[in-house]
Design an enzyme around this catalytic site. Sequence first.
Site, PDB file in Angstrom:
ATOM      1  N   CYS A  23     -12.216 -43.282 -13.746  1.00  0.00           N
ATOM      2  CA  CYS A  23     -10.895 -42.129 -12.825  1.00  0.00           C
ATOM      3  C   CYS A  23      -9.459 -43.234 -12.187  1.00  0.00           C
ATOM      4  CB  CYS A  23     -10.359 -41.390 -11.732  1.00  0.00           C
ATOM      5  SG  CYS A  23     -12.483 -40.113 -12.857  1.00  0.00           S
ATOM      6  N   ASN A 124     -12.446 -41.411  -7.641  1.00  0.00           N
ATOM      7  CA  ASN A 124     -12.906 -42.370  -8.943  1.00  0.00           C
ATOM      8  C   ASN A 124     -13.750 -42.893  -8.012  1.00  0.00           C
ATOM      9  OD1 ASN A 124     -12.797 -44.614 -10.653  1.00  0.00           O
ATOM     10  ND2 ASN A 124     -10.919 -45.472  -9.502  1.00  0.00           N
ATOM     11  N   GLY A 125     -14.886 -42.916  -9.439  1.00  0.00           N
ATOM     12  CA  GLY A 125     -16.156 -43.698  -9.029  1.00  0.00           C
ATOM     13  C   GLY A 125     -17.182 -42.825  -9.442  1.00  0.00           C
ATOM     14  N   SER A 312      -7.576 -56.589 -24.602  1.00  0.00           N
ATOM     15  CA  SER A 312      -8.546 -56.840 -23.785  1.00  0.00           C
ATOM     16  C   SER A 312      -9.034 -58.215 -23.431  1.00  0.00           C
ATOM     17  CB  SER A 312      -9.646 -55.657 -23.588  1.00  0.00           C
ATOM     18  OG  SER A 312     -10.267 -55.340 -24.672  1.00  0.00           O
TER      19      SER A 312
END
Length: 528
Positions: A23, A124-125, A312
Amino acid sequence: MPRGDGRLNHDLLPGEKGPQDACGVFGVWAPGEEVAKLTYFGLYALQHRGQESAGIAVSNGSQILVFKDMGLVSQVFDETSLGSLHGHIAVGHARYSTTGSSVWENAQPTFRATANGSLALGHNGNLVNTAELAAKVAELPGEEHVSRSGRTAATNDTDLLTALLAGHPDLTIEEAAQKVLPEVKGAFSLVFMDEHTLYAARDPQGIRPLVLGRIERGWVVASETSALDIVGASFIREVEPGELIAIDENGMRSSRFAEAKPKGCVFEYVYLARPDTSIAGRNVHLSRVEMGRKLAAEAPADADLVIATPESGTPAAIGYAEASGIPFGSGLVKNAYVGRTFIQPNQTIRQLGIRLKLNPLKEVIRGKRLVVVDDSIVRGNTQRALVRMLREAGAAEVHIRISSPPVKWPCFFGIDFATRAELIANGLSVDEIGRSLGADSLAYISIDGMIEATKQPKDKLCRACFDGEYPMELPDPALLGKLLLEAEIAGGQAAKQQPVRGGKQTSDLDGVQSLLGGAGAADALRRP
């Protein structure tokens, strides 16, 4: 009619799913500013961290209003929805699910009424003691898994955390956080708010990034420094591991709920974070370029052209070209606008495979000996199809170079990696992987080379996906599943927490059954 979410449909490309982050979070306290719009642009900058759902909560000092839906930030919000969110405090969230299904009920920010008002939270996590927290929530008065309407309620670790913070009527939110957060295990970078105060907190290991910024009329908290740049905020500092920050009309205050034991995720440098972000004082783009340089020194190749798997792999490819002296060129064109079609894919579409995302520049690569630089290999399906496509386009040789070590272990802290059995690096040597991909050669950067490129101390980084050394003790594998809470609801009972030895998970876990098919993570730690 479901709306496209702007992401490539994995059903169109079976087995093509790469590492996905959990997130992005954003929070702002700024009286006199359009905080909903600031949060919208902050989430827009963090869209790479989560594309399944988005939401914003705003407080006007007397109540909190939450607006969230499935889809990308730009699809969930428009001028009308943002115009309805008035206030001086906001928290926002862009989600990719790592605990709980991708459904509206699990979209964030989560919301709970409290004894003195209400609470909205973004996370987030990923937590690793979800079963233990679920048992604590079950003991709170009025808590149940199913809403009055009969719909299944939220089934993610974030909702449990929100319930625990809201479940102490005798405490303020700040006091409740000091009580609850020490009991939470795993990765959590949080932004949350009541009607008057913005809060931010980070787990003692600081696994996921979280930064503090300043704007003229207030404060901003975000997952990455790039989000601060987008909204014109100046970077102040990182939220420290084990720190709780509160911001209100009296200013910003800091307290600690746990001792800092830093173990920042090294994969943020490799792939997850935006290249224009800085983590622990180190720019991500420069880290990736340096990984490419070190990769060239460790694994040289006799070639005519260095190309990247966009986007990336580009910084590492630039570094590889610089260090090797081999020219860098654009050999692949990425379709940046491939999204969900909601059309049942037929065999013809499936056979298109990677061409839906990448197309070779035949005139550039024909007859060339290529070095193809990518950031990681998970299952290997993408690279295998890429090698085949490059050969069909006329490449004389294809040498694959990877700017991270072999991924051999699953992540339980916010990256949705494959299970161990699906990771191609398990059970195969590097040469065997190279032959499986059809490449003329394959080489990975070393763990030490990767870490040196980040300029961070090795003991301050989590490298578990590469070496199996997890930064904390993990519970029984069956209690680590993404759909654990759905399994508990379906089974009608919570699993009993059974801790296992911390550090490297070397025990033979074959035969351990998950609570529900596909729900637990017994297969995630199982040796192939």
